[in-house]
Design a protein around this motif. Structure first.
Motif, PDB file in Angstrom:
ATOM      1  N   TYR A 242       0.607  -1.702  -0.345  1.00 45.52           N
ATOM      2  CA  TYR A 242       0.070   0.190  -0.243  1.00 45.52           C
ATOM      3  C   TYR A 242       0.644   0.982  -0.154  1.00 45.52           C
ATOM      4  O   TYR A 242       0.461   2.121  -0.162  1.00 45.52           O
ATOM      5  CB  TYR A 242      -1.078   0.048   1.152  1.00 45.52           C
ATOM      6  N   ALA A 243       2.186   1.220  -0.208  1.00 47.34           N
ATOM      7  CA  ALA A 243       2.978   2.387  -0.239  1.00 47.34           C
ATOM      8  C   ALA A 243       2.787   3.090  -1.388  1.00 47.34           C
ATOM      9  O   ALA A 243       2.736   4.281  -1.048  1.00 47.34           O
ATOM     10  CB  ALA A 243       4.250   1.746  -0.145  1.00 47.34           C
ATOM     11  N   ALA A 244       2.224   2.771  -2.371  1.00 48.10           N
ATOM     12  CA  ALA A 244       1.668   3.973  -3.539  1.00 48.10           C
ATOM     13  C   ALA A 244      -0.187   3.851  -3.514  1.00 48.10           C
ATOM     14  O   ALA A 244      -0.836   4.572  -4.654  1.00 48.10           O
ATOM     15  CB  ALA A 244       1.627   3.384  -4.438  1.00 48.10           C
ATOM     16  N   LEU A 245      -0.445   4.045  -2.466  1.00 47.39           N
ATOM     17  CA  LEU A 245      -1.933   3.938  -2.826  1.00 47.39           C
ATOM     18  C   LEU A 245      -2.003   5.533  -2.340  1.00 47.39           C
ATOM     19  O   LEU A 245      -1.274   6.632  -2.192  1.00 47.39           O
ATOM     20  CB  LEU A 245      -2.680   3.477  -0.915  1.00 47.39           C
ATOM     21  N   PRO A 246      -2.697   5.818  -4.006  1.00 46.41           N
ATOM     22  CA  PRO A 246      -3.393   7.856  -3.579  1.00 46.41           C
ATOM     23  C   PRO A 246      -3.862   8.017  -1.991  1.00 46.41           C
ATOM     24  O   PRO A 246      -5.211   7.584  -2.434  1.00 46.41           O
ATOM     25  CB  PRO A 246      -4.253   7.063  -5.137  1.00 46.41           C
ATOM     26  N   VAL A 247      -3.538   8.870  -1.899  1.00 47.93           N
ATOM     27  CA  VAL A 247      -4.579   9.250  -0.440  1.00 47.93           C
ATOM     28  C   VAL A 247      -4.769  10.791  -0.855  1.00 47.93           C
ATOM     29  O   VAL A 247      -3.993  11.768  -0.976  1.00 47.93           O
ATOM     30  CB  VAL A 247      -3.941   8.871   0.411  1.00 47.93           C
ATOM     31  N   ALA A 248      -5.956  11.383  -1.605  1.00 45.18           N
ATOM     32  CA  ALA A 248      -5.562  12.216  -1.764  1.00 45.18           C
ATOM     33  C   ALA A 248      -6.391  13.497  -0.196  1.00 45.18           C
ATOM     34  O   ALA A 248      -7.743  13.330   0.609  1.00 45.18           O
ATOM     35  CB  ALA A 248      -7.388  12.783  -2.662  1.00 45.18           C
ATOM     36  N   LEU A 249      -5.615  14.011   0.382  1.00 44.36           N
ATOM     37  CA  LEU A 249      -5.059  14.852   1.417  1.00 44.36           C
ATOM     38  C   LEU A 249      -5.332  16.641   1.302  1.00 44.36           C
ATOM     39  O   LEU A 249      -4.645  17.482   1.878  1.00 44.36           O
ATOM     40  CB  LEU A 249      -3.964  14.673   1.998  1.00 44.36           C
ATOM     41  N   ASP A 250      -5.924  17.240   0.171  1.00 45.93           N
ATOM     42  CA  ASP A 250      -6.209  18.325  -0.634  1.00 45.93           C
ATOM     43  C   ASP A 250      -7.190  19.045  -0.391  1.00 45.93           C
ATOM     44  O   ASP A 250      -7.352  20.253  -1.116  1.00 45.93           O
ATOM     45  CB  ASP A 250      -5.307  18.330  -2.295  1.00 45.93           C
ATOM     46  N   HIS A 251      -7.721  18.306   0.181  1.00 51.66           N
ATOM     47  CA  HIS A 251      -9.638  19.033   0.241  1.00 51.66           C
ATOM     48  C   HIS A 251      -9.423  18.967   2.304  1.00 51.66           C
ATOM     49  O   HIS A 251      -8.661  18.556   2.879  1.00 51.66           O
ATOM     50  CB  HIS A 251     -10.446  18.746   0.283  1.00 51.66           C
ATOM     51  N   ARG A 252     -10.911  20.445   2.667  1.00 53.96           N
ATOM     52  CA  ARG A 252     -10.208  20.090   4.414  1.00 53.96           C
ATOM     53  C   ARG A 252     -10.437  19.592   4.401  1.00 53.96           C
ATOM     54  O   ARG A 252     -10.596  19.132   6.231  1.00 53.96           O
ATOM     55  CB  ARG A 252     -10.539  21.646   4.472  1.00 53.96           C
ATOM     56  N   ARG A 253     -11.743  18.798   4.013  1.00 49.21           N
ATOM     57  CA  ARG A 253     -12.791  18.290   5.479  1.00 49.21           C
ATOM     58  C   ARG A 253     -12.193  16.267   4.356  1.00 49.21           C
ATOM     59  O   ARG A 253     -12.258  16.142   3.766  1.00 49.21           O
ATOM     60  CB  ARG A 253     -13.422  18.181   5.174  1.00 49.21           C
ATOM     61  N   ALA A 254     -11.815  15.445   5.044  1.00 47.00           N
ATOM     62  CA  ALA A 254     -12.546  13.616   4.620  1.00 47.00           C
ATOM     63  C   ALA A 254     -13.133  13.292   5.903  1.00 47.00           C
ATOM     64  O   ALA A 254     -13.674  13.934   6.884  1.00 47.00           O
ATOM     65  CB  ALA A 254     -10.942  13.144   5.720  1.00 47.00           C
ATOM     66  N   VAL A 255     -14.288  12.278   5.526  1.00 49.24           N
ATOM     67  CA  VAL A 255     -15.082  11.946   5.559  1.00 49.24           C
ATOM     68  C   VAL A 255     -14.715   9.872   6.324  1.00 49.24           C
ATOM     69  O   VAL A 255     -14.280   9.748   5.492  1.00 49.24           O
ATOM     70  CB  VAL A 255     -16.260  11.874   5.645  1.00 49.24           C
ATOM     71  N   VAL A 256     -14.666   9.995   7.111  1.00 48.40           N
ATOM     72  CA  VAL A 256     -14.925   8.196   7.952  1.00 48.40           C
ATOM     73  C   VAL A 256     -15.649   7.941   8.194  1.00 48.40           C
ATOM     74  O   VAL A 256     -16.451   8.093   9.325  1.00 48.40           O
ATOM     75  CB  VAL A 256     -13.507   8.055   9.282  1.00 48.40           C
ATOM     76  N   ILE A 257     -16.536   6.922   7.613  1.00 48.98           N
ATOM     77  CA  ILE A 257     -17.652   5.666   7.774  1.00 48.98           C
ATOM     78  C   ILE A 257     -17.723   4.965   8.549  1.00 48.98           C
ATOM     79  O   ILE A 257     -17.181   4.080   8.112  1.00 48.98           O
ATOM     80  CB  ILE A 257     -18.373   5.620   6.262  1.00 48.98           C
ATOM     81  N   GLY A 258     -18.259   4.648   9.973  1.00 44.19           N
ATOM     82  CA  GLY A 258     -17.995   3.632  10.703  1.00 44.19           C
ATOM     83  C   GLY A 258     -17.406   4.274  11.775  1.00 44.19           C
ATOM     84  O   GLY A 258     -16.228   5.638  11.532  1.00 44.19           O
ATOM     85  N   ASN A 259     -17.275   3.836  13.006  1.00 45.24           N
ATOM     86  CA  ASN A 259     -17.160   4.378  13.881  1.00 45.24           C
ATOM     87  C   ASN A 259     -15.987   4.318  15.448  1.00 45.24           C
ATOM     88  O   ASN A 259     -16.538   4.318  16.223  1.00 45.24           O
ATOM     89  CB  ASN A 259     -17.913   5.955  15.080  1.00 45.24           C
ATOM     90  N   GLY A 260     -15.804   2.665  14.307  1.00 47.05           N
ATOM     91  CA  GLY A 260     -14.957   2.083  15.698  1.00 47.05           C
ATOM     92  C   GLY A 260     -13.349   2.218  15.856  1.00 47.05           C
ATOM     93  O   GLY A 260     -13.488   3.519  15.918  1.00 47.05           O
ATOM     94  N   ASN A 261     -12.420   1.560  16.124  1.00 50.09           N
ATOM     95  CA  ASN A 261     -11.451   2.393  16.921  1.00 50.09           C
ATOM     96  C   ASN A 261     -10.841   2.745  15.739  1.00 50.09           C
ATOM     97  O   ASN A 261      -9.354   3.553  15.505  1.00 50.09           O
ATOM     98  CB  ASN A 261     -10.922   0.867  18.158  1.00 50.09           C
TER      99      ASN A 261
END
Length: 561
Positions: A242-261
């Motif tokens: 997963y080292a090359a996984l594209p992770v978009a951090l160019d927007h002010r908000r991220a949403v995570v669906i689910g609220n486990g640990n």
């Protein structure tokens, strides 16, 4: 001065056996152990002997007077587990544990030692090996697909939870046993088959975890800017896949669906000051990306209400101590309603912490986490990449939309089928009875085949939960061996090394792993615990620099075959 267990507790259970006054509960033989969020020290019964401190593999126990401000909530949390009673009245012991857990007694046989192959090298695998090697006359061979061992402890525990990763010190001691052979960068099912392993061993024990994510089935998941939380965890932990996984951090908000640990872990890393992360073993590529991140809010969205929050109380306490966490006014009202109805003490503690969170309308001074409730995902929006999420308010037709450039699902794990073994598609596990693989169609056991960890019981529990799980499987395996139910291997154990190296020339053995480990630690210097290699090629290059073991050691290894 009573001792206190803190949030880094992994529920290993070693402290339970070390305690001379039985003041740590639940114990492995008590009903609540498998589902407990952590273990708890009774402050009225603790005699301050400190035996539990040295027994804890992750350094989670300390005297009350030495706790940091962020750890102080655990004083009350430990005490709240025990029923109210008059001052100085001790809770009578309920555990029937012996001072030391019974080890499986392997009966020696004239055809040589008990040989067990373990597939996987995470906590369940290492605990199983440790349990087996309490006995003389046992040889263990461990196989791992990656060139590095320890599974989710290396690739799943958040980099800012270094104390939790201390359990690898125990695993290092197990891996260093001369009765254990370690074969890394070898995939069972590709380089070797189940039948190959049975030809060289009496039994094969699979401890392969639950590597697949449960996928969120809504329109738009799959667009650029979407991923699963576990993929992002692997990305910032330096997993080579997963080292090359594209992770978009160019927007002010991220949403995570689910609220486990896991959801809370990801939210915390995305909002933590990169300078703090720079002192951890976070992958360099992730650290660089987080330094350039524009995210200033992570919304952790749950379908149900606050009382049904999937995260554990220790994780919530740790989160609020490390990050700015807020709630909308409407969610504050949900918390107040749930508090009026809730009777479970641990859930009430969660709700009381949530009730004290600041309102989301207050101006933000740094990146923050917003917990949101009763939001059911409807679709991810965006033409060429994700630009938001549409939710319905759970139980209604009301639609709400959140702008977001990164959308992550975090709704659990699922096991994948193991070649040659039956598989329960509904539960995502290998069917078994106390770890012995069973074909549900015929009701018969699969000779010599065993499971431990998440592939056995599903993705539940914590690192230490695998200890009792693995112990149960090992006891079953040894009982089968002693009863003569396991076939004698057709191939000699001494032939195994040559056989593996012919099938997989790029195998990494114990010497190679120690070279990789030492190189990563050296790369960390004085500032970081290690700087991980994130490509298989770099790992193999570091492993190739391992020195040849001394002649005496090679001769001893040959005798042990």
């Amino acid at each position: 001065m009573p001792h206190v267990i803190t949030q880094s507790c992994c529920s290993d259970g070693s402290c339970v056996f070390a305690c001379p006054v039985n003041c740590i509960h639940p114990t492995p033989d008590e009903p609540g152990f498998a589902t407990a969020e952590m273990l708890y020290i009774d402050p009225a019964a603790c005699v301050d002997c400190g035996a539990c401190v040295s027994a804890c593999p992750v350094g989670a126990i300390a005297p009350e007077a030495t706790l940091t401000d962020s750890q102080l909530p655990f004083v009350e949390l430990n005490a709240a587990f025990y029923p109210p009673r008059p001052p100085d009245e001790k809770v009578p012991p309920t555990s029937k544990l012996a001072p030391v857990p019974d080890a499986p007694v392997v009966r020696s046989r004239p055809d040589g030692p008990l040989r067990v192959a373990i597939v996987g090298s995470g906590p369940a695998a290492m605990y199983a090996a440790d349990e087996l090697l309490t006995q003389r006359g046992v040889r263990v061979t461990m196989f791992e697909r990656l060139p590095t061992p320890y599974g989710l402890v290396r690739a799943g525990v958040a980099p800012d939870h270094q104390s939790t990763k201390r359990v690898t010190r125990l695993f290092d001691r197990v891996a260093a046993r001369r009765e254990l052979r370690l074969y890394l960068n070898v995939e069972v099912g590709t380089h070797l088959t189940h039948e190959d392993l049975l030809a060289h061993h009496h039994a094969v024990l699979y401890a392969v975890g639950a590597p697949n994510d449960r996928r969120l089935d809504v329109d738009g998941m799959g667009l650029p800017g979407t991923a699963t939380a576990t993929e992002v965890v692997a990305w910032y932990n330096g997993h080579p896949d997963y080292a090359a996984l594209p992770v978009a951090l160019d927007h002010r908000r991220a949403v995570v669906i689910g609220n486990g640990n896991v959801a809370l872990d990801v939210a915390r890393i995305l909002t933590t000051d990169p300078d703090r992360l720079a002192a951890t073993d976070i992958a360099d590529h992730a650290l660089a990306a987080l330094r350039a991140s524009r995210i200033d809010e992570v919304v952790v969205a749950a379908r149900r209400g606050p009382a049904q929050s999937a995260f554990t109380l220790p994780e919530l306490i740790g989160l609020t101590a490390a990050c700015d966490v807020v709630l909308d006014a409407a969610d504050h009202e949900l918390v107040r309603r749930d508090l009026c109805d809730e009777t479970d003490p641990l859930t009430r503690n969660k709700l009381e912490i949530l009730a004290k969170l600041p309102d989301a309308s207050a101006p933000a001074t740094r990146p923050r986490i917003r917990l949101a409730y009763r939001l059911t995902p409807r679709r991810v929006t965006g033409a060429t990449r994700a630009d938001g999420v549409e939710f319905t308010v759970t139980g209604t037709d009301e639609v709400r939309r959140l702008d977001a450039g990164l959308v992550l699902s975090s709704i659990g794990y699922r096991g994948r089928p193991v070649a040659g073994l039956p598989f329960d598609e509904a539960d995502g596990v290998v069917p078994n009875e106390s770890g012995r693989v069973v074909d549900p169609a015929s009701g018969r056991s699969a000779p010599g085949s065993y499971v431990a960890g998440w592939i056995k019981r599903g993705p539940t529990g914590f690192i230490g939960t695998n200890k009792s799980c693995a112990a149960q499987t090992v006891h079953t395996l040894v009982a089968d061996y002693n009863a003569g139910a396991l076939a004698v291997p057709s191939a000699g154990y001494g032939d195994l090394d040559r056989f593996v190296r012919e099938r997989r020339p790029d195998v990494v053995d114990s010497q190679g792993w120690r070279a990789v480990d030492a190189a990563e630690i050296a790369r960390g210097g004085d500032r970081r615990p290690r700087v991980k290699f994130t490509s298989v090629a770099d790992m193999l290059q570091a492993a190739a620099a391992a020195p040849e073991p001394p002649l005496a050691r090679r001769l001893l290894a040959g005798l042990l075959r």
